[in-house]
Design an enzyme around this catalytic site. Structure first.
Site, PDB file in Angstrom:
ATOM      1  N   MET A   1       0.792  -1.049  -0.103  1.00 29.88           N
ATOM      2  CA  MET A   1       0.322  -0.147   0.082  1.00 29.88           C
ATOM      3  C   MET A   1       0.802   1.283  -0.123  1.00 29.88           C
ATOM      4  SD  MET A   1      -2.939  -1.088  -0.062  1.00 29.88           S
ATOM      5  CE  MET A   1      -4.145  -0.033   0.280  1.00 29.88           C
ATOM      6  N   CYS A   2       0.208   2.406  -0.003  1.00 29.31           N
ATOM      7  CA  CYS A   2       1.048   3.634   0.103  1.00 29.31           C
ATOM      8  C   CYS A   2       0.041   4.625   1.053  1.00 29.31           C
ATOM      9  CB  CYS A   2       0.898   4.278  -1.285  1.00 29.31           C
ATOM     10  SG  CYS A   2       1.402   3.169  -2.713  1.00 29.31           S
ATOM     11  N   ARG A   3       0.531   5.660   1.118  1.00 23.89           N
ATOM     12  CA  ARG A   3      -0.124   6.758   1.968  1.00 23.89           C
ATOM     13  C   ARG A   3      -0.022   8.028   1.095  1.00 23.89           C
ATOM     14  NH1 ARG A   3      -2.716   4.513   6.136  1.00 23.89           N
ATOM     15  NH2 ARG A   3      -2.913   3.249   4.031  1.00 23.89           N
TER      16      ARG A   3
END
Length: 271
Positions: A1-3
């Protein structure tokens, strides 16, 4: 995932939004508090911002971790903007695209980011290739799933869809093709923010008439932060936030399920 994070409000130094808060996007690159998939966001980062009197945003992107870029610290100190989209990218398999794979992606006045993953990439997405003209496929900014998702959204925007429609239909299209996908999308044109919550955390903080922030997770402990329900499309401006449900294709009658979504008004204002 990422932010990722998008901000609309009074002009501020980028650092006030991205590096100074106690749980800033900068810190989330190595110590996210609410990330459900992955742990270290070190495979690239980017920030896009809008300058006064110019509708086309500038971008600064790099392939390495945000904490290792001393030039970014200088940029955050002196560049000011009232509209920003930034992202840090989760550690992924090695690839040749380098910073081209880092959000925000851009076209004209638009900035875009994808927090998530298309399940079974690239095989699961193959049936959707026909949705794009050949020239748009050949123009992909990178060869990862996020760039492909952006191409699908941009194709709808260019076809006349409103941002919430373009984002919502793209999410449903991908969810049908790859049901286990996580599709938290973030889009801005410098005046509005559109986002989807689909498989991971999304929060917003708004002071109506002044500023709005939409982010993967809160960057501080201000009680104004509110979590966006899963399967939702969010539309925001400096005036406030609207939420609307996104139908999950797996729960629709066409898929043999009698389960219904909880009733909610088509667009629910939030403060």
């Amino acid at each position: 995932m990422c932010r990722h994070l998008a901000y609309l409000g009074p002009e501020e130094p980028l650092g006030r939004i991205l590096t100074e808060p106690p749980h800033s996007l900068f810190r989330q690159s190595w110590a996210p508090r609410r990330q459900r998939h992955g742990t270290v966001n070190a495979d690239g980062f980017g920030v896009g911002w809008y300058a006064s009197q110019d509708p086309v945003p500038a971008r600064y992107r790099r392939a390495g971790p945000i904490w290792a870029d001393l030039s970014f610290a200088d940029l955050c100190r002196v560049v000011r903007s009232g509209a920003v989209l930034a992202a840090v990218r989760d550690a992924t398999f090695a690839g040749a695209d380098a910073e081209a794979a880092a959000a925000p992606f851009a076209a004209g006045r638009w900035l875009f980011s994808h927090n998530g993953a298309v399940a079974g990439w690239p095989d699961a997405a193959a049936p959707l290739v026909s949705a794009l003209p050949p020239v748009e496929l050949l123009s992909l900014q990178a060869r990862n799933d996020s760039a492909f998702v952006w191409a699908l959204v941009l194709h709808r925007l260019r076809g006349g869809d409103e941002p919430d429609q373009a984002m919502g239909e793209t999410v449903r299209q991908l969810a049908r093709a790859a049901p286990a996908s996580r599709l938290n999308l973030l889009l801005t044109d410098g005046a509005t923010i559109t986002a989807t919550a689909w498989g991971d955390s999304l929060w917003y903080r708004t002071e109506p008439g002044r500023s709005t922030v939409v982010a993967s997770e809160p960057y501080d402990d201000d009680p104004l932060w509110r979590e966006v329900p899963d399967r939702t499309v969010l539309t925001a401006s400096r005036a406030g936030v609207l939420l609307a449900p996104l139908e999950d294709p797996a729960l629709s009658p066409a898929h043999g399920s009698a389960r219904a979504l909880a009733p909610r008004s088509p667009k629910e204002p939030c403060r």
